[in-house]
Design an enzyme around this catalytic site. Structure first.
Site, PDB file in Angstrom:
ATOM      1  N   ARG A 154       0.528  -1.374  -0.068  1.00 51.94           N
ATOM      2  CA  ARG A 154      -0.095  -0.045  -0.259  1.00 51.94           C
ATOM      3  C   ARG A 154       0.812   1.272   0.088  1.00 51.94           C
ATOM      4  O   ARG A 154       0.352   2.307  -1.283  1.00 51.94           O
ATOM      5  CB  ARG A 154      -1.441  -0.077   1.471  1.00 51.94           C
ATOM      6  CG  ARG A 154      -1.699  -1.245   0.608  1.00 51.94           C
ATOM      7  CD  ARG A 154      -2.648  -1.259   2.457  1.00 51.94           C
ATOM      8  NE  ARG A 154      -1.675  -2.595   2.229  1.00 51.94           N
ATOM      9  CZ  ARG A 154      -1.281  -3.528   1.985  1.00 51.94           C
ATOM     10  NH1 ARG A 154      -2.991  -4.046   1.623  1.00 51.94           N
ATOM     11  NH2 ARG A 154      -0.597  -4.369   2.907  1.00 51.94           N
ATOM     12  N   THR A 155       1.742   1.518   1.510  1.00 47.38           N
ATOM     13  CA  THR A 155       2.757   2.207   1.082  1.00 47.38           C
ATOM     14  C   THR A 155       3.422   3.351   0.382  1.00 47.38           C
ATOM     15  O   THR A 155       3.084   4.425  -1.298  1.00 47.38           O
ATOM     16  CB  THR A 155       3.789   2.723   2.187  1.00 47.38           C
ATOM     17  OG1 THR A 155       2.843   1.804   2.793  1.00 47.38           O
ATOM     18  CG2 THR A 155       3.937   3.868   2.783  1.00 47.38           C
ATOM     19  N   LYS A 169      28.950  -2.587  -3.141  1.00 45.20           N
ATOM     20  CA  LYS A 169      29.638  -2.561  -3.400  1.00 45.20           C
ATOM     21  C   LYS A 169      30.377  -2.140  -1.990  1.00 45.20           C
ATOM     22  O   LYS A 169      31.818  -1.332  -2.470  1.00 45.20           O
ATOM     23  CB  LYS A 169      29.999  -2.103  -4.520  1.00 45.20           C
ATOM     24  CG  LYS A 169      29.788  -2.493  -5.282  1.00 45.20           C
ATOM     25  CD  LYS A 169      30.347  -1.872  -7.198  1.00 45.20           C
ATOM     26  CE  LYS A 169      28.994  -1.444  -7.670  1.00 45.20           C
ATOM     27  NZ  LYS A 169      29.090  -0.229  -8.820  1.00 45.20           N
ATOM     28  N   ARG A 208      11.328   4.130   3.423  1.00 49.30           N
ATOM     29  CA  ARG A 208      10.789   2.707   4.452  1.00 49.30           C
ATOM     30  C   ARG A 208      11.903   1.890   4.435  1.00 49.30           C
ATOM     31  O   ARG A 208      12.745   1.118   4.001  1.00 49.30           O
ATOM     32  CB  ARG A 208       9.480   1.744   3.947  1.00 49.30           C
ATOM     33  CG  ARG A 208       9.337   0.693   4.538  1.00 49.30           C
ATOM     34  CD  ARG A 208       8.078   0.014   4.101  1.00 49.30           C
ATOM     35  NE  ARG A 208       7.385   0.370   4.629  1.00 49.30           N
ATOM     36  CZ  ARG A 208       6.149   0.070   4.896  1.00 49.30           C
ATOM     37  NH1 ARG A 208       5.652  -1.140   4.555  1.00 49.30           N
ATOM     38  NH2 ARG A 208       4.895   0.973   4.954  1.00 49.30           N
ATOM     39  N   HIS A 220       5.153   5.710  11.418  1.00 51.60           N
ATOM     40  CA  HIS A 220       4.371   5.431  10.376  1.00 51.60           C
ATOM     41  C   HIS A 220       4.014   6.397  10.319  1.00 51.60           C
ATOM     42  O   HIS A 220       2.634   6.787   9.966  1.00 51.60           O
ATOM     43  CB  HIS A 220       4.046   3.515  10.486  1.00 51.60           C
ATOM     44  CG  HIS A 220       3.545   3.971   8.904  1.00 51.60           C
ATOM     45  ND1 HIS A 220       3.723   4.582   7.903  1.00 51.60           N
ATOM     46  CD2 HIS A 220       3.552   2.351   8.565  1.00 51.60           C
ATOM     47  CE1 HIS A 220       3.572   3.861   6.930  1.00 51.60           C
ATOM     48  NE2 HIS A 220       3.278   2.433   6.745  1.00 51.60           N
TER      49      HIS A 220
HETATM   50  N1   CP Z   1      -0.088  -0.134   6.049  1.00 46.56           N
HETATM   51  C1   CP Z   1       0.748  -0.555   5.473  1.00 46.56           C
HETATM   52  O1   CP Z   1       1.885   0.275   5.504  1.00 46.56           O
HETATM   53  O2   CP Z   1       1.004  -1.295   4.388  1.00 46.56           O
HETATM   54  P1   CP Z   1       2.745  -1.518   3.348  1.00 46.56           P
HETATM   55  O3   CP Z   1       2.875  -2.992   4.590  1.00 46.56           O
HETATM   56  O4   CP Z   1       1.100  -2.250   2.747  1.00 46.56           O
HETATM   57  O5   CP Z   1       2.474  -0.817   2.800  1.00 46.56           O
END
Ligand code: CP
Length: 350
Positions: free
Chosen positions: A84-85, A113, A134, A167
């Site tokens: 999703r993110t 490397k 992420r 998050h």
């Molecule tokens: N809710 C969420 O962060 O989903 P993903 O890990 O699929 O991005």
């Protein structure tokens, strides 16, 4: 140029001192911590998200959005799994006319490397304006943002999930969903939220609690197995903000009071860092009894992905909102990108 002495080569420990580096005159330059959002910024983002989704319903409006950031580029650096993110940031950037590129594995980059991840991000910034990160370890996105703050470089970092810690864009879309839901029911202020599941290791939960604490009179009920209770720092945060909270190992204790129920999955990818031990997650799963006790107008939310805590038959319940959350996430991220890259006022006036 801001000196290293002024900013510190390493992230500073005091949160208030940190936050000032990532915003300027009420505008976010980087999004690293959920605590950066003010009520004013949140309300502004919700307005832009609403405006953008209305514009997109017409061909002319969609073309207008597409013309907002045609000369800006985004890089998605996702070295932890995401559906999703990742996709919603990609879609959001595209809706605003940005081009995007992605690095989703260090196996194919020069990190193989011996390049440091920080130097990799510095390299991405030579080609891109916005870098969405992420990363499995907390603190990495912050270090990247500090590098650009120190250099006064017009580059922007957005955390799309940092280890077990934060998050922030998930919390943004969660609160945007609550805002839409409660818009005609007095808003989020004064509502009672029940948050269920792995509260010790869930970064979405931590970020959501930070945002809920910005609303007046919100009460939070926390349901988890004993070994997965929310950490002490979050309890102290709620106490400092005067937010009433209760804890239990069973949903039955609080479900009939809840205006919104936020379910979460077990975060067993962190078992090696914070083992949960033997546990019964059945108390953190929805069933007919729990649904029967819910208020008729309460809503069920989940950041997704789900496991057995929301059986698929619950999808047909009129109170389920987790698929709407997914769509709201894209529009919330359109608004966030527009805010950071400063085309929000243009969208607002369209
Ligand atoms: N809710 C969420 O962060 O989903 P993903 O890990 O699929 O991005």
């Amino acid at each position: 140029m801001m000196s290293t002495a002024a900013t510190g080569a390493e992230p500073r420990s005091d949160m208030d001192a940190k936050l000032q580096f990532f915003s300027s005159r009420g505008r976010l330059l980087h999004l690293i911590f959920t605590q950066q959002f003010t009520r004013e910024v949140l309300e502004g983002l919700f307005d832009i998200a609403e405006k953008a989704r209305r514009l997109y319903t017409s061909r002319i409006g969609a073309a207008f959005l597409k013309d907002c950031l045609p000369n800006r580029r985004a890089l998605l650096y996702f070295v932890q799994p995401s559906t999703r993110t990742f996709l919603s940031f990609q879609a959001a950037a595209s809706l605003l006319g940005m081009s995007t590129a992605a690095v989703t594995s260090t196996q194919t980059s020069s990190e193989m490397k011996g390049e440091t991840p920080l130097d990799s991000v510095h390299t991405f910034a030579m080609y891109h304006d916005l870098i969405v990160i992420r990363y499995p370890e907390p603190g990495f996105a912050e270090k990247c943002a500090m590098r650009f703050v120190e250099a006064e470089a017009p580059k922007h970092i957005v955390s799309a999930g940092s280890g077990m810690e934060q998050h922030p864009t998930q919390a943004l879309l969660d609160v945007y969903t609550l805002h839409r839901e409660f818009y005609r029911r007095g808003g989020i202020d004064g509502k009672r939220m029940m948050i269920v599941g792995d509260l010790a290791r869930g970064r979405a939960v931590r970020s959501l609690v930070y945002l809920l604490c910005k609303y007046s009179g919100v009460r939070i009920d926390l349901v988890s197995p004993d070994s997965l209770r929310i950490k002490e720092d979050m309890k102290q945060h709620m106490q400092r903000r005067g937010v009433e909270f209760r804890e239990s190992a069973s949903m039955q204790s609080f479900v009939n009071d809840a205006d919104a129920i936020y379910m979460t999955r077990i975060q067993d990818e962190y078992d090696n860092q914070l083992p949960a031990g033997e546990l019964d997650y059945g108390q953190c799963a929805l069933n007919q009894d729990v649904l029967g006790l819910m208020k008729p107008n309460a809503v069920i939310m989940h950041p997704l992905p789900r496991r057995a805590e929301i059986p698929t038959w619950v999808d047909g319940d009129p109170r389920a909102r987790y698929w709407e959350q997914v769509e709201n996430g894209m529009w919330a991220r359109v608004a966030l990108i527009a805010h950071i890259l400063e085309c929000d006022l243009r969208i607002h006036s369209a």
